[in-house]
Design a protein around this motif. Sequence first.
Motif, PDB file in Angstrom:
ATOM      1  N   HIS A 162       1.032  -0.941  -0.405  1.00 48.35           N
ATOM      2  CA  HIS A 162       0.034   0.086  -0.115  1.00 48.35           C
ATOM      3  C   HIS A 162       0.555   1.588  -0.032  1.00 48.35           C
ATOM      4  CE1 HIS A 162      -2.756  -2.748   0.689  1.00 48.35           C
ATOM      5  NE2 HIS A 162      -2.840  -3.156   1.157  1.00 48.35           N
ATOM      6  N   TYR A 163       1.629   0.983  -0.048  1.00 47.76           N
ATOM      7  CA  TYR A 163       2.869   2.114   0.208  1.00 47.76           C
ATOM      8  C   TYR A 163       3.763   2.531  -1.197  1.00 47.76           C
ATOM      9  CZ  TYR A 163       1.620   1.342   5.072  1.00 47.76           C
ATOM     10  OH  TYR A 163       1.147   0.938   6.312  1.00 47.76           O
ATOM     11  N   ALA A 164       4.327   1.853  -1.867  1.00 50.38           N
ATOM     12  CA  ALA A 164       4.523   2.343  -3.214  1.00 50.38           C
ATOM     13  C   ALA A 164       6.048   2.286  -2.967  1.00 50.38           C
ATOM     14  CB  ALA A 164       3.456   3.375  -3.736  1.00 50.38           C
ATOM     15  N   TRP A 165       6.381   1.587  -2.209  1.00 47.56           N
ATOM     16  CA  TRP A 165       8.096   1.704  -1.572  1.00 47.56           C
ATOM     17  C   TRP A 165       8.547   0.723  -3.480  1.00 47.56           C
ATOM     18  CZ3 TRP A 165       7.552  -1.403   3.353  1.00 47.56           C
ATOM     19  CH2 TRP A 165       7.256  -0.192   4.163  1.00 47.56           C
ATOM     20  N   GLU A 166       7.756   0.395  -3.775  1.00 48.11           N
ATOM     21  CA  GLU A 166       9.086  -0.190  -5.685  1.00 48.11           C
ATOM     22  C   GLU A 166       9.008   0.364  -6.127  1.00 48.11           C
ATOM     23  OE1 GLU A 166       4.519   0.275  -6.622  1.00 48.11           O
ATOM     24  OE2 GLU A 166       5.460  -1.119  -5.319  1.00 48.11           O
ATOM     25  N   ARG A 167       8.321   1.708  -5.737  1.00 48.90           N
ATOM     26  CA  ARG A 167       8.181   3.343  -7.151  1.00 48.90           C
ATOM     27  C   ARG A 167       9.486   4.078  -6.516  1.00 48.90           C
ATOM     28  NH1 ARG A 167       3.316   2.476  -7.847  1.00 48.90           N
ATOM     29  NH2 ARG A 167       2.543   4.397  -6.823  1.00 48.90           N
ATOM     30  N   ASN A 168       8.986   4.547  -5.464  1.00 49.27           N
ATOM     31  CA  ASN A 168       9.786   5.196  -4.426  1.00 49.27           C
ATOM     32  C   ASN A 168      10.648   5.106  -3.510  1.00 49.27           C
ATOM     33  OD1 ASN A 168       8.569   4.480  -1.565  1.00 49.27           O
ATOM     34  ND2 ASN A 168       6.671   5.608  -2.239  1.00 49.27           N
ATOM     35  N   ALA A 169      11.090   3.742  -2.844  1.00 46.92           N
ATOM     36  CA  ALA A 169      12.582   3.301  -1.930  1.00 46.92           C
ATOM     37  C   ALA A 169      11.939   3.817  -0.489  1.00 46.92           C
ATOM     38  CB  ALA A 169      13.641   3.584  -2.819  1.00 46.92           C
ATOM     39  N   HIS A 183      -3.249   3.206   6.049  1.00 41.03           N
ATOM     40  CA  HIS A 183      -3.377   1.690   6.175  1.00 41.03           C
ATOM     41  C   HIS A 183      -1.928   1.489   8.101  1.00 41.03           C
ATOM     42  CE1 HIS A 183      -4.549   0.251   2.996  1.00 41.03           C
ATOM     43  NE2 HIS A 183      -4.791  -0.537   3.136  1.00 41.03           N
ATOM     44  N   GLY A 184      -1.765   2.619   8.226  1.00 41.74           N
ATOM     45  CA  GLY A 184      -0.879   3.176   9.209  1.00 41.74           C
ATOM     46  C   GLY A 184       0.020   2.528   8.752  1.00 41.74           C
ATOM     47  N   LYS A 198       4.618  11.927  13.747  1.00 40.93           N
ATOM     48  CA  LYS A 198       3.547  12.405  14.122  1.00 40.93           C
ATOM     49  C   LYS A 198       2.599  12.693  13.957  1.00 40.93           C
ATOM     50  CE  LYS A 198       1.421  17.065  11.962  1.00 40.93           C
ATOM     51  NZ  LYS A 198       0.857  17.501  10.832  1.00 40.93           N
ATOM     52  N   LEU A 199       2.126  11.059  13.006  1.00 47.24           N
ATOM     53  CA  LEU A 199       1.160  10.225  12.535  1.00 47.24           C
ATOM     54  C   LEU A 199       1.317   9.334  13.752  1.00 47.24           C
ATOM     55  CD1 LEU A 199       1.502   8.899   8.999  1.00 47.24           C
ATOM     56  CD2 LEU A 199      -0.116  10.101  10.116  1.00 47.24           C
TER      57      LEU A 199
END
Length: 202
Positions: A162-169, A183-184, A198-199
């Motif tokens: 859910h965090y697009a780590w494959e694109r944004n590392a 998704h926290g 903060k979250l």
Amino acid sequence: MPDFALEQNYVGPVAGVDEVGRGPWAGPVVTCAVILDRVTFPADLAAQLDDSKKLSDKKREALFEPIKQNAEAFCIAEATAEEIDEHNILAATMLAMKRAVEGLSVTPAAVLVDGNRRPDLAVPLETVVKGDSRSLNIAAASILAKVTRDRMMAELAQEFPHYAWERNAGYGTKAHQAGLASHGVTIHHRRSFAPIAKLLAE
């Protein structure tokens, strides 16, 4: 373009050290130490090396195996998100650099470290600002570290999609922020980093 000019100041094998991943909100910081033989390292391969940030993903991937195959020695190390939270990002980076150098199969006569911070090493050490554009050893280290970390984050993205780590590392892009909102925080997030802290405080 990087060359061996800085390495010529030393007798014996010289290691170049670089890191990737100090800024992301998630994942480890990855470091690499590389020793290239100044005599035998292929000139055509040396001509392709540069600061990993100046190379495309495709180019970095293409250089990854040739660098490893032609290096006299290399070691890739990391400090986890948990260690980053425990020590702070700078101290964790220095710890990962120390691990990379100490993990080399060849003991370097000297170490060239990208940037202006000195990890705690028992060998002669020189810091080199913009070192990945000046030293072939540091350039090689930057490429190996970058490709390794990008692959690690892409693998983690399969487990946490859910965090697009494959694109944004792991950097704080809009897609990453959207994933956090819906998704926290995961076990791979750096809880000491302000946006994550903060979250968690909300």
